[in-house]
Design a protein around this motif. Structure first.
Motif, PDB file in Angstrom:
ATOM      1  N   THR A  82       0.842  -1.199   0.000  1.00 40.38           N
ATOM      2  CA  THR A  82       0.000   0.000   0.000  1.00 40.38           C
ATOM      3  C   THR A  82       0.879   1.252   0.000  1.00 40.38           C
ATOM      4  OG1 THR A  82      -1.793  -1.112   1.186  1.00 40.38           O
ATOM      5  CG2 THR A  82      -1.755   1.287   1.275  1.00 40.38           C
ATOM      6  N   PHE A  83       0.665   2.132  -0.975  1.00 44.97           N
ATOM      7  CA  PHE A  83       1.465   3.356  -1.087  1.00 44.97           C
ATOM      8  C   PHE A  83       0.653   4.403  -1.842  1.00 44.97           C
ATOM      9  CE2 PHE A  83       5.526   5.412  -3.042  1.00 44.97           C
ATOM     10  CZ  PHE A  83       5.435   6.464  -2.139  1.00 44.97           C
ATOM     11  N   SER A  84       0.320   5.491  -1.168  1.00 49.82           N
ATOM     12  CA  SER A  84      -0.452   6.561  -1.794  1.00 49.82           C
ATOM     13  C   SER A  84       0.155   7.904  -1.453  1.00 49.82           C
ATOM     14  CB  SER A  84      -1.913   6.513  -1.343  1.00 49.82           C
ATOM     15  OG  SER A  84      -2.683   7.514  -1.994  1.00 49.82           O
ATOM     16  N   THR A  85      -0.290   8.912  -2.175  1.00 52.23           N
ATOM     17  CA  THR A  85       0.027  10.295  -1.861  1.00 52.23           C
ATOM     18  C   THR A  85      -1.277  11.079  -1.772  1.00 52.23           C
ATOM     19  OG1 THR A  85       2.152  10.207  -3.034  1.00 52.23           O
ATOM     20  CG2 THR A  85       1.219  12.394  -2.623  1.00 52.23           C
ATOM     21  N   PHE A  86      -1.490  11.755  -0.654  1.00 53.59           N
ATOM     22  CA  PHE A  86      -2.603  12.682  -0.497  1.00 53.59           C
ATOM     23  C   PHE A  86      -2.051  14.093  -0.664  1.00 53.59           C
ATOM     24  CE2 PHE A  86      -5.174   9.872   2.709  1.00 53.59           C
ATOM     25  CZ  PHE A  86      -5.433   8.963   1.707  1.00 53.59           C
ATOM     26  N   ALA A  87      -2.625  14.858  -1.574  1.00 53.72           N
ATOM     27  CA  ALA A  87      -2.219  16.249  -1.766  1.00 53.72           C
ATOM     28  C   ALA A  87      -3.445  17.149  -1.655  1.00 53.72           C
ATOM     29  CB  ALA A  87      -1.549  16.442  -3.125  1.00 53.72           C
ATOM     30  N   ASN A  88      -3.253  18.324  -1.062  1.00 50.94           N
ATOM     31  CA  ASN A  88      -4.340  19.289  -0.871  1.00 50.94           C
ATOM     32  C   ASN A  88      -5.549  18.626  -0.220  1.00 50.94           C
ATOM     33  OD1 ASN A  88      -2.806  20.447  -3.521  1.00 50.94           O
ATOM     34  ND2 ASN A  88      -3.574  22.090  -2.192  1.00 50.94           N
ATOM     35  N   PHE A  89      -5.314  18.171   0.995  1.00 61.81           N
ATOM     36  CA  PHE A  89      -6.358  17.502   1.768  1.00 61.81           C
ATOM     37  C   PHE A  89      -6.718  18.350   2.984  1.00 61.81           C
ATOM     38  CE2 PHE A  89      -2.239  15.995   3.228  1.00 61.81           C
ATOM     39  CZ  PHE A  89      -2.320  16.062   4.614  1.00 61.81           C
ATOM     40  N   THR A  90      -7.973  18.248   3.407  1.00 59.45           N
ATOM     41  CA  THR A  90      -8.458  18.896   4.620  1.00 59.45           C
ATOM     42  C   THR A  90      -9.176  17.855   5.456  1.00 59.45           C
ATOM     43  OG1 THR A  90      -8.728  21.055   3.545  1.00 59.45           O
ATOM     44  CG2 THR A  90      -9.962  20.673   5.576  1.00 59.45           C
ATOM     45  N   PHE A  91      -8.664  17.616   6.657  1.00 63.69           N
ATOM     46  CA  PHE A  91      -9.252  16.633   7.573  1.00 63.69           C
ATOM     47  C   PHE A  91      -9.751  17.363   8.820  1.00 63.69           C
ATOM     48  CE2 PHE A  91      -6.094  13.237   5.853  1.00 63.69           C
ATOM     49  CZ  PHE A  91      -6.888  13.048   4.737  1.00 63.69           C
ATOM     50  N   ILE A  92     -11.067  17.382   9.011  1.00 65.91           N
ATOM     51  CA  ILE A  92     -11.679  17.989  10.189  1.00 65.91           C
ATOM     52  C   ILE A  92     -12.181  16.851  11.064  1.00 65.91           C
ATOM     53  CG2 ILE A  92     -13.376  19.622  11.062  1.00 65.91           C
ATOM     54  CD1 ILE A  92     -11.233  20.874   9.240  1.00 65.91           C
ATOM     55  N   GLN A  93     -11.383  16.494  12.047  1.00 63.24           N
ATOM     56  CA  GLN A  93     -11.665  15.363  12.932  1.00 63.24           C
ATOM     57  C   GLN A  93     -12.535  15.822  14.090  1.00 63.24           C
ATOM     58  OE1 GLN A  93     -10.392  12.143  12.597  1.00 63.24           O
ATOM     59  NE2 GLN A  93     -11.147  11.344  14.550  1.00 63.24           N
ATOM     60  N   THR A  94     -13.591  15.080  14.397  1.00 64.46           N
ATOM     61  CA  THR A  94     -14.398  15.363  15.585  1.00 64.46           C
ATOM     62  C   THR A  94     -14.502  14.159  16.510  1.00 64.46           C
ATOM     63  OG1 THR A  94     -16.478  14.743  14.500  1.00 64.46           O
ATOM     64  CG2 THR A  94     -15.808  17.063  14.358  1.00 64.46           C
ATOM     65  N   ALA A  95     -14.326  12.945  15.985  1.00 58.93           N
ATOM     66  CA  ALA A  95     -14.479  11.736  16.793  1.00 58.93           C
ATOM     67  C   ALA A  95     -13.356  11.613  17.813  1.00 58.93           C
ATOM     68  CB  ALA A  95     -14.496  10.499  15.901  1.00 58.93           C
ATOM     69  N   ALA A  96     -13.675  10.988  18.924  1.00 58.80           N
ATOM     70  CA  ALA A  96     -12.684  10.780  19.989  1.00 58.80           C
ATOM     71  C   ALA A  96     -11.826   9.561  19.676  1.00 58.80           C
ATOM     72  CB  ALA A  96     -13.392  10.608  21.323  1.00 58.80           C
ATOM     73  N   ALA A  97     -11.219   9.578  18.501  1.00 58.27           N
ATOM     74  CA  ALA A  97     -10.316   8.518  18.062  1.00 58.27           C
ATOM     75  C   ALA A  97      -8.906   8.823  18.564  1.00 58.27           C
ATOM     76  CB  ALA A  97     -10.333   8.421  16.537  1.00 58.27           C
ATOM     77  N   PRO A  98      -7.982   7.888  18.440  1.00 54.46           N
ATOM     78  CA  PRO A  98      -6.607   8.193  18.845  1.00 54.46           C
ATOM     79  C   PRO A  98      -5.994   9.365  18.079  1.00 54.46           C
ATOM     80  CG  PRO A  98      -6.921   5.824  18.677  1.00 54.46           C
ATOM     81  CD  PRO A  98      -8.161   6.455  18.121  1.00 54.46           C
ATOM     82  N   ALA A  99      -6.424   9.570  16.819  1.00 55.97           N
ATOM     83  CA  ALA A  99      -5.838  10.632  16.000  1.00 55.97           C
ATOM     84  C   ALA A  99      -6.698  10.836  14.764  1.00 55.97           C
ATOM     85  CB  ALA A  99      -4.409  10.269  15.601  1.00 55.97           C
ATOM     86  N   ALA A 100      -6.364  11.848  13.965  1.00 57.72           N
ATOM     87  CA  ALA A 100      -7.029  12.067  12.679  1.00 57.72           C
ATOM     88  C   ALA A 100      -6.457  11.163  11.603  1.00 57.72           C
ATOM     89  CB  ALA A 100      -6.899  13.526  12.253  1.00 57.72           C
ATOM     90  N   ILE A 101      -5.135  10.957  11.644  1.00 59.89           N
ATOM     91  CA  ILE A 101      -4.442  10.140  10.646  1.00 59.89           C
ATOM     92  C   ILE A 101      -3.887   8.900  11.332  1.00 59.89           C
ATOM     93  CG2 ILE A 101      -2.472  10.010   9.075  1.00 59.89           C
ATOM     94  CD1 ILE A 101      -2.732  13.042   8.675  1.00 59.89           C
ATOM     95  N   ARG A 102      -4.330   7.731  10.897  1.00 55.85           N
ATOM     96  CA  ARG A 102      -3.723   6.482  11.368  1.00 55.85           C
ATOM     97  C   ARG A 102      -3.060   5.795  10.181  1.00 55.85           C
ATOM     98  NH1 ARG A 102      -6.606   1.826  14.880  1.00 55.85           N
ATOM     99  NH2 ARG A 102      -5.460   2.881  16.556  1.00 55.85           N
ATOM    100  N   GLN A 103      -1.785   5.438  10.360  1.00 54.48           N
ATOM    101  CA  GLN A 103      -1.065   4.665   9.355  1.00 54.48           C
ATOM    102  C   GLN A 103      -0.409   3.479  10.034  1.00 54.48           C
ATOM    103  OE1 GLN A 103       1.748   6.812   6.900  1.00 54.48           O
ATOM    104  NE2 GLN A 103       2.614   4.933   6.074  1.00 54.48           N
ATOM    105  N   ARG A 104      -0.583   2.307   9.466  1.00 49.13           N
ATOM    106  CA  ARG A 104      -0.066   1.097  10.100  1.00 49.13           C
ATOM    107  C   ARG A 104       0.150   0.019   9.043  1.00 49.13           C
ATOM    108  NH1 ARG A 104      -5.627  -1.030  13.192  1.00 49.13           N
ATOM    109  NH2 ARG A 104      -6.905  -1.148  11.316  1.00 49.13           N
ATOM    110  N   GLY A 105       0.510  -1.170   9.522  1.00 48.50           N
ATOM    111  CA  GLY A 105       0.555  -2.340   8.652  1.00 48.50           C
ATOM    112  C   GLY A 105       1.671  -2.351   7.642  1.00 48.50           C
ATOM    113  N   GLY A 106       2.720  -1.560   7.864  1.00 49.38           N
ATOM    114  CA  GLY A 106       3.810  -1.557   6.901  1.00 49.38           C
ATOM    115  C   GLY A 106       3.499  -0.773   5.643  1.00 49.38           C
ATOM    116  N   SER A 107       2.401  -0.011   5.638  1.00 48.23           N
ATOM    117  CA  SER A 107       2.033   0.788   4.469  1.00 48.23           C
ATOM    118  C   SER A 107       2.989   1.968   4.327  1.00 48.23           C
ATOM    119  CB  SER A 107       0.601   1.298   4.618  1.00 48.23           C
ATOM    120  OG  SER A 107       0.461   2.033   5.821  1.00 48.23           O
ATOM    121  N   ASP A 108       3.018   2.542   3.127  1.00 45.29           N
ATOM    122  CA  ASP A 108       3.825   3.721   2.849  1.00 45.29           C
ATOM    123  C   ASP A 108       2.898   4.884   2.512  1.00 45.29           C
ATOM    124  OD1 ASP A 108       6.298   2.507   3.224  1.00 45.29           O
ATOM    125  OD2 ASP A 108       6.385   1.775   1.172  1.00 45.29           O
ATOM    126  N   MET A 109       3.371   6.115   2.721  1.00 39.76           N
ATOM    127  CA  MET A 109       2.477   7.255   2.527  1.00 39.76           C
ATOM    128  C   MET A 109       3.240   8.553   2.394  1.00 39.76           C
ATOM    129  SD  MET A 109      -0.790   7.396   2.253  1.00 39.76           S
ATOM    130  CE  MET A 109      -1.813   8.808   1.790  1.00 39.76           C
TER     131      MET A 109
END
Length: 541
Positions: free
Chosen positions: A458-485
């Motif tokens: 898994t390897f992606s690029t996000f460009a010009n993104f807006t993330f408005i987090q409201t949930a009581a999650a650990p974070a807005a961005i989670r990356q795991r599993g050996g993925s690339d980003m």
């Protein structure tokens, strides 16, 4: 929450005295005589110095990043912050006051923008970070709908409003290839799609006509990993409304099989709307409505990393002709995957998908839009997924690039990518519910399903993104599993007690952690995630 320190200066005023000399009057007893009189004047009220905008103290690593231990392996908060600081033009000490809803409050970029065209020609160069350049940017107006999650302004109607289907349904005729229902829904003529579409079908816009999905509606028969195109295309005209069937209990979902295509191309003023039947009656849906039907699934013959038992394995180039996997969320097996990275599942443009999301079991769910092994020949742009009871969009493998995609009000993740997805995204928004989505819901979740060395990685690029987090999650961005980003030109905003990033490695060891270890070409690795020109407003700062 970070501690705020207010800096101010105080002006001190002193009292002045005025000495007046007496006038002479030699023998005049009426005169007060020689000497002087002191008159005390009241001191002016001090004018306080302006205090300015409070400056928050620098964010700590523990506030910025959430550390999670998996299989005994941890990426510390300090290490995660160091990874972000290794990039260029990032601001980890941003404040939410710079962002109003989904847009910056002003036209000045919140961080110095980078140029993503150096990564790939798919990207467009911008002078700003985030999906919108400022409060007057209308790029998302018209083809979207407005809600408390995100107000795009302009001509965007309310997501709860009945779509503009028109009048005259009682006299309208259903087009060839569809099935006329006996009863009207409100004043609308209902033309049902057959559950298996084996020849090309066109759905024109007809005033007063709504098209209906009943159960699992499938376009074309599966052609396998390497079969020739079926030649079956579902074409949907601008302004068409397709509604699920609430009159019977089966889960309604539209599936485009491998080798077939959808040609759903609306316009900015006439988007195509997929919605629930309840949305056809005024007042029947609201801000919290979700989960009323299954959503849209596109399946293709592009590579996937996760192969079903007895198929695969795949390699870095995705050349396996046997690797395939059934898409999740369906009671019947519908496989995706193949060796054709350029596979074409059609065009999906200027489309809204409202009130979706059905779970058959934990980890086996339907969301607004699901892509399974769709290739780079597939066009996805100007799409809104609204109020999904699961993810806004989930992508399993494949290589499809995406532009202008808004996820509003999703109850789980905004953008969920895994199983070896290797595409690009630009101008994307994830705006969670104002009241907060369910816990463990991220603006984006990126992984490889705990199979950390499967290929393609898994390897992606996000460009010009807006993330408005409201949930009581650990974070807005989670990356795991050996993925690339790679993250470029972004805005991330989180509430109090929620970090901005959460990087996890579940393999290999404390000194060889998959998600952040140096690039290993033999394992198709990019290396640690990279962040450039990202404005972070974490922890409700």
């Amino acid at each position: 929450m970070a501690t705020f320190t207010r800096y101010g200066s105080f002006l001190l005023a002193t009292t002045a005295s005025l000495a007046l000399s007496a006038c002479g009057g030699a023998d005049d007893v009426a005169s007060p005589g020689a000497g002087s009189v002191t008159i005390v004047q009241p001191a002016p009220t001090p004018t306080p110095a302006p205090t300015g905008t409070p400056t928050p103290s620098p964010i700590t690593a523990a506030q910025f990043a959430q550390a999670t231990t998996q299989s005994g392996i941890t990426i510390t908060a300090d290490e995660q912050l160091a990874i972000v600081n290794a990039g260029t033009n990032n601001n980890v000490n941003g404040t939410g006051s710079a962002i109003n809803g989904i847009a910056p409050v002003g036209t000045a970029s919140l961080a110095t923008a980078s140029n993503p065209t150096s990564i790939d020609s798919f990207f467009t160069a911008t002078s700003y970070v985030g999906a919108l350049s400022g409060p007057n940017d209308n790029a998302f107006q018209g083809w979207t709908c407005n809600s408390s999650s995100a107000n795009f302004g302009g001509t965007s109607a309310s997501c709860a409003a009945v779509p503009a289907i028109g009048t005259g349904g009682s006299a309208a005729a259903c087009p060839t290839g569809t099935i006329a229902e006996d009863a009207l829904v409100q004043t609308f003529r209902v033309c049902r799609l057959p559950q298996l579409i084996t020849s090309s079908l066109t759905l024109p816009r007809i005033q007063g006509v709504v098209y209906r999905l009943r159960g699992e509606t499938v376009v074309g028969n599966d052609v396998g990993t390497t079969g020739a195109d079926s030649g079956v295309t579902l074409t949907i005209a601008p302004g068409v409304t397709i509604a699920a069937d609430s009159s019977e209990p089966t889960t309604d979902v539209l599936v485009i099989n491998r080798g077939s295509r959808v040609n759903a191309v609306g316009t900015a003023s006439e988007p195509i709307i997929f919605t629930s039947q309840q949305n056809l009656t005024s007042g029947n849906v609201g801000e919290g409505t979700q989960g009323q039907w299954g959503g849209v699934i596109l399946l293709g013959r592009a590579p996937t990393a996760v192969c079903a038992a007895g198929t695969g394995p795949n390699n870095a180039n995705g050349t396996s002709t046997t690797c395939q996997l059934n898409i999740e969320g369906l009671s019947t097996g519908r496989p995706y995957g193949g060796p054709n990275a350029a596979d074409n599942s059609g065009n999906f443009q200027y489309v809204q998908i409202r009130f979706t999301g059905v779970a058959l079991a934990d980890g086996n769910e339907l969301q607004g839009l699901t892509l399974g092994g769709t290739g780079s020949g597939t066009t996805i742009d100007h799409v809104q997924s609204h109020n999904s009871a699961d993810d806004g969009i989930e992508i399993f493998g494949g290589t499809t690039n995406i532009r202008y995609f808004a996820v509003t009000g999703a109850d789980d993740d905004g953008f969920d990518i895994d199983n070896g997805y290797r595409g690009f995204m630009q101008f994307i928004i994830a705006a969670q519910k104002v009241s907060g989505a369910t816990n463990d819901s991220f603006s984006t979740e990126i992984d490889s399903n705990a199979a950390e060395d499967l290929l393609p990685r898994t390897f992606s690029t996000f460009a010009n993104f807006t993330f408005i987090q409201t949930a009581a999650a650990p974070a807005a961005i989670r990356q795991r599993g050996g993925s690339d980003m790679r993250f470029v030109n972004g805005i991330v905003k989180t509430p109090a007690n929620v970090a901005c990033i959460n990087l996890i490695a579940g393999e290999k060891s404390a000194t060889d952690r998959s998600t952040i270890r140096p690039a290993d070409q033999a394992l198709q690795e990019f290396g640690p995630p990279s962040f450039n020109s990202v404005y972070f407003a974490c922890q409700g700062r």
